[in-house]
Design an enzyme around this catalytic site. Structure first.
Site, PDB file in Angstrom:
ATOM      1  N   LEU A  11      -2.202  -2.527  -5.200  1.00 43.69           N
ATOM      2  CA  LEU A  11      -0.864  -2.160  -5.684  1.00 43.69           C
ATOM      3  C   LEU A  11      -0.475  -0.793  -5.128  1.00 43.69           C
ATOM      4  O   LEU A  11      -1.083   0.220  -5.467  1.00 43.69           O
ATOM      5  CB  LEU A  11      -0.839  -2.125  -7.213  1.00 43.69           C
ATOM      6  CG  LEU A  11      -1.370  -3.377  -7.925  1.00 43.69           C
ATOM      7  CD1 LEU A  11      -1.208  -3.230  -9.435  1.00 43.69           C
ATOM      8  CD2 LEU A  11      -0.648  -4.630  -7.426  1.00 43.69           C
ATOM      9  N   GLY A  14       4.391   1.833  -6.078  1.00 39.80           N
ATOM     10  CA  GLY A  14       4.928   2.798  -7.043  1.00 39.80           C
ATOM     11  C   GLY A  14       5.439   4.069  -6.377  1.00 39.80           C
ATOM     12  O   GLY A  14       5.130   4.372  -5.228  1.00 39.80           O
ATOM     13  N   ARG A  18       4.807  11.610 -10.707  1.00 37.29           N
ATOM     14  CA  ARG A  18       4.020  12.755 -11.186  1.00 37.29           C
ATOM     15  C   ARG A  18       3.435  13.596 -10.052  1.00 37.29           C
ATOM     16  O   ARG A  18       2.937  14.694 -10.282  1.00 37.29           O
ATOM     17  CB  ARG A  18       2.888  12.240 -12.100  1.00 37.29           C
ATOM     18  CG  ARG A  18       3.381  11.755 -13.447  1.00 37.29           C
ATOM     19  CD  ARG A  18       2.324  10.959 -14.193  1.00 37.29           C
ATOM     20  NE  ARG A  18       2.201   9.595 -13.676  1.00 37.29           N
ATOM     21  CZ  ARG A  18       1.348   8.684 -14.148  1.00 37.29           C
ATOM     22  NH1 ARG A  18       0.529   9.006 -15.135  1.00 37.29           N
ATOM     23  NH2 ARG A  18       1.297   7.470 -13.633  1.00 37.29           N
ATOM     24  N   GLN A  77       7.570  -5.647  -3.146  1.00 36.42           N
ATOM     25  CA  GLN A  77       7.907  -5.808  -4.564  1.00 36.42           C
ATOM     26  C   GLN A  77       9.377  -5.471  -4.772  1.00 36.42           C
ATOM     27  O   GLN A  77       9.893  -4.512  -4.195  1.00 36.42           O
ATOM     28  CB  GLN A  77       7.032  -4.854  -5.393  1.00 36.42           C
ATOM     29  CG  GLN A  77       7.335  -4.891  -6.889  1.00 36.42           C
ATOM     30  CD  GLN A  77       6.574  -3.820  -7.655  1.00 36.42           C
ATOM     31  OE1 GLN A  77       5.741  -3.104  -7.091  1.00 36.42           O
ATOM     32  NE2 GLN A  77       6.861  -3.709  -8.937  1.00 36.42           N
ATOM     33  N   ALA A 356     -13.132  39.367  27.595  1.00 44.69           N
ATOM     34  CA  ALA A 356     -12.404  39.552  26.334  1.00 44.69           C
ATOM     35  C   ALA A 356     -10.908  39.687  26.605  1.00 44.69           C
ATOM     36  O   ALA A 356     -10.492  40.356  27.547  1.00 44.69           O
ATOM     37  CB  ALA A 356     -12.910  40.803  25.635  1.00 44.69           C
ATOM     38  N   ALA A 399     -10.390  43.468  35.815  1.00 41.69           N
ATOM     39  CA  ALA A 399      -9.873  43.619  34.451  1.00 41.69           C
ATOM     40  C   ALA A 399      -8.394  43.972  34.488  1.00 41.69           C
ATOM     41  O   ALA A 399      -7.932  44.698  35.367  1.00 41.69           O
ATOM     42  CB  ALA A 399     -10.654  44.705  33.731  1.00 41.69           C
TER      43      ALA A 399
HETATM   44  C1  UD1 Z   1      -2.249   2.293 -14.549  1.00 36.90           C
HETATM   45  C2  UD1 Z   1      -2.511   1.401 -15.744  1.00 36.90           C
HETATM   46  C3  UD1 Z   1      -3.308   2.206 -16.783  1.00 36.90           C
HETATM   47  C4  UD1 Z   1      -4.591   2.709 -16.164  1.00 36.90           C
HETATM   48  C5  UD1 Z   1      -4.323   3.491 -14.864  1.00 36.90           C
HETATM   49  C6  UD1 Z   1      -5.629   3.751 -14.142  1.00 36.90           C
HETATM   50  C7  UD1 Z   1      -0.575  -0.102 -15.872  1.00 36.90           C
HETATM   51  C8  UD1 Z   1       0.670  -0.440 -16.602  1.00 36.90           C
HETATM   52  N1  UD1 Z   1      -1.258   0.968 -16.306  1.00 36.90           N
HETATM   53  O1  UD1 Z   1      -1.455   3.363 -15.042  1.00 36.90           O
HETATM   54  O2  UD1 Z   1      -3.600   1.398 -17.902  1.00 36.90           O
HETATM   55  O3  UD1 Z   1      -5.281   3.530 -17.080  1.00 36.90           O
HETATM   56  O4  UD1 Z   1      -3.494   2.732 -13.986  1.00 36.90           O
HETATM   57  O5  UD1 Z   1      -5.474   4.567 -13.025  1.00 36.90           O
HETATM   58  O6  UD1 Z   1      -0.956  -0.811 -14.966  1.00 36.90           O
HETATM   59  N2  UD1 Z   1       2.515   0.331  -8.582  1.00 36.90           N
HETATM   60  C9  UD1 Z   1       3.172  -0.678  -7.919  1.00 36.90           C
HETATM   61  N3  UD1 Z   1       4.410  -1.036  -8.365  1.00 36.90           N
HETATM   62  C10 UD1 Z   1       5.003  -0.455  -9.429  1.00 36.90           C
HETATM   63  C11 UD1 Z   1       4.310   0.574 -10.117  1.00 36.90           C
HETATM   64  C12 UD1 Z   1       3.049   0.931  -9.676  1.00 36.90           C
HETATM   65  O7  UD1 Z   1       2.681  -1.231  -6.945  1.00 36.90           O
HETATM   66  O8  UD1 Z   1       6.141  -0.841  -9.766  1.00 36.90           O
HETATM   67  C13 UD1 Z   1       1.205   0.770  -8.057  1.00 36.90           C
HETATM   68  C14 UD1 Z   1       1.206   2.254  -7.749  1.00 36.90           C
HETATM   69  O9  UD1 Z   1       1.585   2.465  -6.396  1.00 36.90           O
HETATM   70  C15 UD1 Z   1      -0.230   2.649  -8.033  1.00 36.90           C
HETATM   71  C16 UD1 Z   1      -0.717   1.621  -9.038  1.00 36.90           C
HETATM   72  O10 UD1 Z   1       0.229   0.570  -9.030  1.00 36.90           O
HETATM   73  O11 UD1 Z   1      -1.035   2.564  -6.876  1.00 36.90           O
HETATM   74  C17 UD1 Z   1      -0.819   2.226 -10.429  1.00 36.90           C
HETATM   75  O12 UD1 Z   1       0.441   2.722 -10.794  1.00 36.90           O
HETATM   76  P1  UD1 Z   1       0.586   4.039 -11.668  1.00 36.90           P
HETATM   77  O13 UD1 Z   1       2.024   4.266 -11.925  1.00 36.90           O
HETATM   78  O14 UD1 Z   1      -0.204   5.141 -11.083  1.00 36.90           O
HETATM   79  O15 UD1 Z   1      -0.098   3.545 -13.007  1.00 36.90           O
HETATM   80  P2  UD1 Z   1      -0.740   4.458 -14.118  1.00 36.90           P
HETATM   81  O16 UD1 Z   1       0.327   5.058 -14.941  1.00 36.90           O
HETATM   82  O17 UD1 Z   1      -1.749   5.348 -13.542  1.00 36.90           O
HETATM   83 CA    CA Z   2      -2.388   5.841 -11.571  1.00 28.47          CA
END
Ligand code: UD1
Ligand code: CA
Length: 434
Positions: A11, A14, A18, A77, A356, A399
């Site tokens: 995945l 995102g 943060r 996505q 140098a 030099a």
């Molecule tokens: C997620 C988990 C959380 C866990 C944590 C561990 C969910 C809802 N929560 O939270 O329970 O403790 O990981 O690290 O899954 N991503 C997508 N599409 C999106 C949103 C996110 O592909 O629409 C991908 C992001 O790029 C990332 C991963 O999913 O690589 C995790 O997303 P992130 O937003 O970091 O989730 P957390 O809040 O960390």
């Molecule tokens: Ca995360």
């Protein structure tokens, strides 16, 4: 393990708000390569069917990954309509019955750590760890010794927030679980997102077997912020340096040294404190002294530094490079450049001594030009070599010479005509009259 038997979904769609950055989170680098690179590389060790879900900055993410890998599938996505980790899984079509889902922000995972997820018959295996500071993670609610559900931090009650068992973010699902539950996820939560984590509660309602796997933070730490990025970098650096020390590289104060994952050492090498070595650097039988920076270069049978800067595409063999020497895109073989020099776009042959303060003036403000220096050339201190320039073998340069472009024939001495005058007792006259 049979690579054919498991599909992996990473995945990576995102935004990573943060991180407070305009760059997609998964492209932030750990030890010189994007986080997502490390994850895909590990995934390839255990599967031939890898799908990366992209969305935010999809073109950039795809382009960077395609520069490293050629056998991965990308799925886009619809982050507007179906945001969240559950939304990312919406149109997934894995080839195999077992599907391992990895978050794209976990750069430290190893193939060994992942094997535990797939060597089982459970419908769902999910990763958990216990943390003193569970901030940012989904809390795992366990009742009667069984996992009931995962509650995201933003949806958690006061009591749930106190739970220290958290979801590490890696799951193995049987394909039927994905097919059955992903379409039923809802976005009725604090973030109005489709959470993949809600699959757990849905499966629990149907009495499916959910098997929690306790994992360690060393391999499963997630990156949500720049601080997490720095923490993961330390862990990755320790792994890289320990591996090289195990193979025989001497490191002095290793905690101060930074070495990218693509660097290779051969033979007997020493790296002193506070060095930075990056890119596709190869170092063989060499000593890198403290505070030196080496970027994407080859160093063989040489000593470098302290405080030297070797920039990309340099090839240095059987040479001595001393302090405050900068070398860029140059080949040096059997050369001594002990102090305070800039050597750029140059080729320098055996037995040559660079005094140098010698500078190759390679740039005319528009173009870069080359300098070629033959064997056994002695270049006096503080000389400027204005490129393009070819100095043949056995040449001496006095030099302080400013050598303008051209060709210096074999065996010559080159010197600028500088008149040196001595005015006796000048000092005393000057200070008594002023
Ligand atoms: C997620 C988990 C959380 C866990 C944590 C561990 C969910 C809802 N929560 O939270 O329970 O403790 O990981 O690290 O899954 N991503 C997508 N599409 C999106 C949103 C996110 O592909 O629409 C991908 C992001 O790029 C990332 C991963 O999913 O690589 C995790 O997303 P992130 O937003 O970091 O989730 P957390 O809040 O960390
Ligand atoms: Ca995360």
């Amino acid at each position: 393990m049979n690579k054919e038997k498991i599909s992996i979904v990473v995945l990576a769609a995102g935004k990573g708000s943060r991180m407070k950055s305009s760059k997609a989170k998964v492209l932030h680098a750990i030890s010189g390569k994007a986080m997502l690179y490390h994850i895909i590389k590990t995934a390839q060790e255990i599967s031939n069917d890898i799908t990366v879900v992209i969305g935010h900055q999809k073109e950039e993410v795809k382009e960077v990954m395609e520069s490293y890998f050629d056998s991965i599938n990308f799925l886009i996505q619809d982050t507007k309509k179906y945001p969240g980790t559950g939304g990312a899984m919406k149109n997934i079509v894995p080839k195999n019955e077992k599907v391992l889902v990895l978050n794209g922000d976990m750069p430290l995972i190893t193939a060994d750590a992942l094997r535990g997820f797939v060597d089982t018959d459970a419908d769902i295996v999910m990763s958990i760890f216990d943390l003193k500071d569970s901030n940012g993670y989904g809390r795992v609610i366990i009742e009667d010794g069984e996992v009931q559900r995962i509650v995201e931090q933003k949806d958690a009650s006061e009591l749930e927030l106190k739970v220290t068992t958290v979801n590490a973010g890696i799951y193995a699902f049987s394909l039927s679980v994905i097919k059955k539950y992903i379409p039923h996820l809802s976005n009725a939560n604090a973030q109005k997102e489709y959470y993949l984590t809600d699959v757990i509660a849905l499966a629990k309602e149907d009495s499916l077997v959910i098997s929690p796997l306790l994992v360690n933070e060393e391999s499963f730490k997630g990156v949500n912020s720049k601080r997490d990025l720095a923490d993961c970098e330390v862990i990755m650096q320790n792994k890289i340096k320990n591996r090289w020390m195990d193979k025989g590289v001497v490191m002095q104060l290793p905690s101060s040294i930074y070495i990218e994952e693509s660097v290779i050492f051969e033979g007997e090498c020493t790296v002193e404190n506070s060095c930075k070595i990056t890119g596709n650097t190869l170092i063989k039988n060499s000593h890198i002294k403290s505070n030196s920076v080496i970027e994407n270069s080859i160093i063989k049978n040489s000593d470098i530094g302290p405080l030297a800067h070797i920039r990309p595409f340099s090839d240095i063999q059987d040479s001595h490079i001393g302090n405050f020497v900068e070398v860029k895109k140059s080949s040096l073989s059997g050369v001594k450049a002990g102090h305070l020099s800039y050597i750029g776009d140059a080729e320098i042959d055996k037995g040559t001594n660079i005094g140098a303060g010698v500078i190759t003036c390679n740039y005319d403000g528009i173009y870069k030009h080359k300098t070629s220096i033959g064997k056994n050339v002695f270049i006096g201190s503080d000389s400027q070599l204005i490129a393009p320039l070819k100095i043949e073998d056995d040449v001496m340069i006095a030099a302080g010479t400013t050598l303008t472009s051209g060709k210096v024939p074999k065996g010559s001495l080159i010197k600028n005509q500088i008149e040196v005058r001595t005015i006796k007792n000048f000092y005393y006259k000057y200070f008594t009259h002023n």
